[in-house]
Design an enzyme around this catalytic site. Structure first.
Site, PDB file in Angstrom:
ATOM      1  N   CYS B 100      59.064  89.099 -30.063  1.00  0.00           N
ATOM      2  CA  CYS B 100      60.117  88.420 -30.832  1.00  0.00           C
ATOM      3  C   CYS B 100      61.022  89.478 -31.494  1.00  0.00           C
ATOM      4  O   CYS B 100      61.317  90.508 -30.880  1.00  0.00           O
ATOM      5  CB  CYS B 100      59.442  87.489 -31.829  1.00  0.00           C
ATOM      6  N   THR B 101      61.437  89.276 -32.716  1.00  0.00           N
ATOM      7  CA  THR B 101      62.351  90.219 -33.363  1.00  0.00           C
ATOM      8  C   THR B 101      61.674  91.531 -33.761  1.00  0.00           C
ATOM      9  O   THR B 101      62.337  92.412 -34.326  1.00  0.00           O
ATOM     10  CB  THR B 101      63.013  89.582 -34.604  1.00  0.00           C
TER      11      THR B 101
END
Lengths: 211, 211
Positions: B100-101
């Site tokens: 993800c981020t």
């Protein structure tokens, strides 16, 4: 709306986190991790510890109960504080659910007699002892009881139940937000699909793990 | 062999637990949840808290680094203790990975300049700022850097990397043990597949969430 996720020593982390990350996104819902006592609960590998923010005594009438599974389930099949709490919570819950061998705890509490239910594929047969009908599907609904298969299936269960409660579009939004577009590198996630010798190896090992 | 999973305040739980439950089953590996300081780290919803069993100072040369993502990532893009630790750990790691981020933190540490990488679909464009080539695939390998897309993709990343390290049969056994035979109730897990109006709604909301 309160969602109570039951965890215990030697639970399987993804069993609990799958429904937390999907069903737990229900608008307006409060999700609580609950155990007999508050404090750290360590997973089956010993390498992860979650906090149970609430003790059973503090969560008296959750709307949704989610019971995780994992090797620690075996030691709890006659655990009176857990079974008493499950029975009291189930008396007023809207949905009572489980992931993996959590369904054996629902069965031990007496909820699954005469009902279709699933569990981890290695534990499925054990449901018969409690009068349940083992059903080798990924997510099984029978009345207000929803059981999911092994470990990762709690994600599918969480999204499915979320759709029933909050509508398909909301559940699709959560699927998109969690980018749940699974692309496993192998197709070996069920005993029907995995190479037969790997299924047999795990079955042989499980005699030592799932006692 | 040590696997260090980096977590922080307002991380997304499944980002960390997906790789933990798959890659973390690597034979002989020790998996540690690590943060700037030991102790509880609370997730983005506020409803889940994991323990960081080790502080950065205690984990000096992990073989594999896994950086989770989540809304808390934004506040860490110039966090010196984290970036210093990432650079030191990366200097000797065999694999440096993210979900993800978390890839934006790898990018901020300077690892992804000129490399193909992915992230949560809502954050993919931000990779360009750091010289990375945004690649809308679920799991992206570039040298020893492995980045995964949003939240649930860490399961696919974990299994894929497990296969590279321990062999396909071992990874298939872990897939079978975690019953990872995904059957999402909808096909809405990526912006290409979800209804367009839901994609636009999430994109509009993300302007407030991903700052």
């Amino acid at each position: 709306m309160q969602i109570a996720i039951v965890v215990f020593d030697r639970f399987t982390a993804l069993d609990a986190v799958g429904p937390y990350e999907t069903l737990g996104r229900l608008p307006g819902a409060e999700t609580v991790f609950v155990a007999e006592r508050t404090g750290l609960v360590r997973s089956d590998t010993g390498n992860l510890a979650l906090t149970a923010d609430k003790a059973f005594a503090e969560v008296s009438s959750p709307d949704i109960v989610v019971v995780a599974g994992g090797p620690g389930q075996a030691a709890l099949m006659e655990n009176q504080p857990l079974l008493d709490w499950l029975r009291a919570a189930d008396a007023t819950s809207t949905w009572t659910t489980s992931v993996c061998t959590g369904s054996l705890l629902l069965a031990a509490a007496g909820f699954l007699d005469g009902r279709r239910a699933t569990s981890h594929w290695l534990a499925l047969d054990q449901l018969k002892r409690f009068g349940a009908e083992p059903t080798p599907e990924r997510v099984v609904f029978d009345g207000k009881y929803v059981t999911a298969a092994g470990v990762s299936s709690g994600i599918d269960m969480g999204l499915t139940l979320l759709g029933r409660i909050a509508g398909d579009e909301y559940a699709q939004t959560v699927q998109l937000a969690t980018e749940y577009d699974p692309q496993p590198p192998y197709d070996a996630g069920s005993p029907d699909k995995a190479p037969a010798h790997l299924v047999e190896e795990l079955r042989a090992m499980s005699r030592f793990i799932l006692t």
